[in-house]
Design an enzyme around this catalytic site. Structure first.
Site, mmCIF file in Angstrom:
data_model
loop_
_atom_site.group_PDB
_atom_site.id
_atom_site.type_symbol
_atom_site.label_atom_id
_atom_site.label_comp_id
_atom_site.label_asym_id
_atom_site.label_seq_id
_atom_site.Cartn_x
_atom_site.Cartn_y
_atom_site.Cartn_z
ATOM 1 N N GLY A 118 0.720 -1.138 0.007
ATOM 2 C CA GLY A 118 -0.069 0.006 -0.012
ATOM 3 C C GLY A 118 0.762 1.332 -0.055
ATOM 4 N N GLY A 167 -0.304 4.928 -1.156
ATOM 5 C CA GLY A 167 -1.270 5.749 -0.411
ATOM 6 C C GLY A 167 -0.776 6.927 0.579
ATOM 7 N N GLN A 168 -1.525 7.733 1.206
ATOM 8 C CA GLN A 168 -1.038 8.925 1.706
ATOM 9 C C GLN A 168 0.295 8.688 2.768
ATOM 10 O OE1 GLN A 168 -3.183 10.338 5.049
ATOM 11 N NE2 GLN A 168 -2.727 12.720 4.796
ATOM 12 N N TYR A 194 -14.686 0.524 9.262
ATOM 13 C CA TYR A 194 -13.362 0.731 9.122
ATOM 14 C C TYR A 194 -12.977 0.645 10.974
ATOM 15 C CZ TYR A 194 -8.981 3.802 9.368
ATOM 16 O OH TYR A 194 -7.831 3.996 9.695
#
Ligand code: AKB
Length: 319
Positions: free
Chosen positions: A9, A12-13, A143
């Site tokens: 990942g 991502g940010q 989440y």
């Protein structure tokens, strides 16, 4: 152990900035970036990049064997706001990816794991001010449920199988380099972009919604600090509360107005308000401070200064 790192990942940010920082510490050849997409062109072109689907055990394992990885940062996740739109996908992505990595560690392929949790593990029944490390946790988002369950699994894999997994409950993360995607705290990044481009911002949270936040540099530092800490100092095997600043949309707007006096903010709360209302306003992270010496550096005004200076410079470069 010389770290041979895989970031899952990485586009991502947090993943993208973590990758660059780890490469500067350990050398580009020792830090492999991976993601399901090639979207982050800068990242793909700046070192070793592999296409890895975090939900596919074999794809993760092949990459680990190819580069003899011993350390994984699992940054792939679906965040709170998108997770409410796609509950089953959020559950599958967030849980499958964690199980794959924990199992690879259990089977001896990896020695150390970082897995991010979030303030989303807390819910409406949690005490809101200075939320303790151990308290009521009844998350109301998909989440948050995945993060709470994930914490339980991390602790279980440590106790049962000796897996060295380390975790932080991130607050909202603010950065000028990468945009966040699909979170409830995203407004605190968008607002700076709009302040520069349009001198006004319509916020999807209400004026007095206070949430815990952190500048990216602090988040990266905390991540590297906990991974570098001595194993015995990392006493909490589920996930550590982590905190820097807390503020409301009104307060961030006031901080921006110190640099851009004509900046205005209006409020039009949407479905994300309910999510924000279920989360803590501020976090007690004294365990992280005591156990492995965590300290944050950036106040709200420091963050504003960094964001506006760097975003303005970026905008001028593209003109
Ligand atoms: C989100 O808003 O979903 C994330 C988080 C607080 O984990 N930024």
């Amino acid at each position: 152990m010389t770290p041979k790192i895989l970031i899952i990942g990485a586009s991502g940010q947090i993943g993208s900035e973590l990758t660059q920082k780890l490469r500067s510490i350990h050398g580009a050849e020792n830090v492999i970036a991976s993601d399901i997409s090639y979207n982050n062109v800068e990242l793909v072109n700046s070192g070793i990049f592999e296409r890895v689907d975090a939900q596919d055990y074999t794809s993760v394992k092949i990459c680990i064997e190819k580069y003899q990885i011993n350390t994984i940062y699992l940054m792939a996740a679906m965040l709170s706001a998108t997770g409410e739109k796609f509950p089953r996908k959020a559950w599958d992505l967030n849980m499958d990816s964690l199980f794959h990595v924990l199992n690879l560690a259990k089977e001896g392929f990896i020695k150390k794991v970082f897995w991010p949790s979030s303030i989303a593990v807390f819910g409406p029944t949690t005490p809101k001010e200075n939320t303790p490390q151990y308290t009521i946790m009844e998350p109301s988002t998909v989440y948050g449920i995945t993060k709470q369950v994930g914490e339980r699994w991390c602790e279980y894999y440590h106790k049962q199988y000796g897996v060295d997994v380390r975790s932080l409950r991130y607050p909202g993360i603010i950065s000028w380099k990468t945009m966040p995607g699909g979170g409830t705290t995203d407004y605190a990044v968008e607002i700076y972009h709009k302040a520069i481009a349009e001198k006004k911002y319509e916020c999807f949270l209400s004026e007095e919604t206070e949430l815990p936040m952190m500048f990216m540099d602090d988040a990266i530092k905390a991540t590297i600090d906990i991974m570098d800490a001595k194993k015995d100092d990392v006493k909490i095997k589920s996930s550590y509360n982590l905190s820097a600043v807390s503020f409301t949309p009104r307060e961030i707007a006031e901080s921006i107005q110190k640099h851009i006096p004509e900046f205005t903010i209006s409020y039009n709360p949407d479905f994300r308000q309910k999510i924000a209302d279920s989360w803590p306003k501020s976090i007690d992270d004294s365990r992280a401070r005591d156990d492995w010496n965590w300290k944050h550096a950036f106040s709200l005004d420091d963050i504003t200064n960094e964001m506006l200076t760097n975003l303005k410079a970026k905008a001028e470069q593209t003109v």
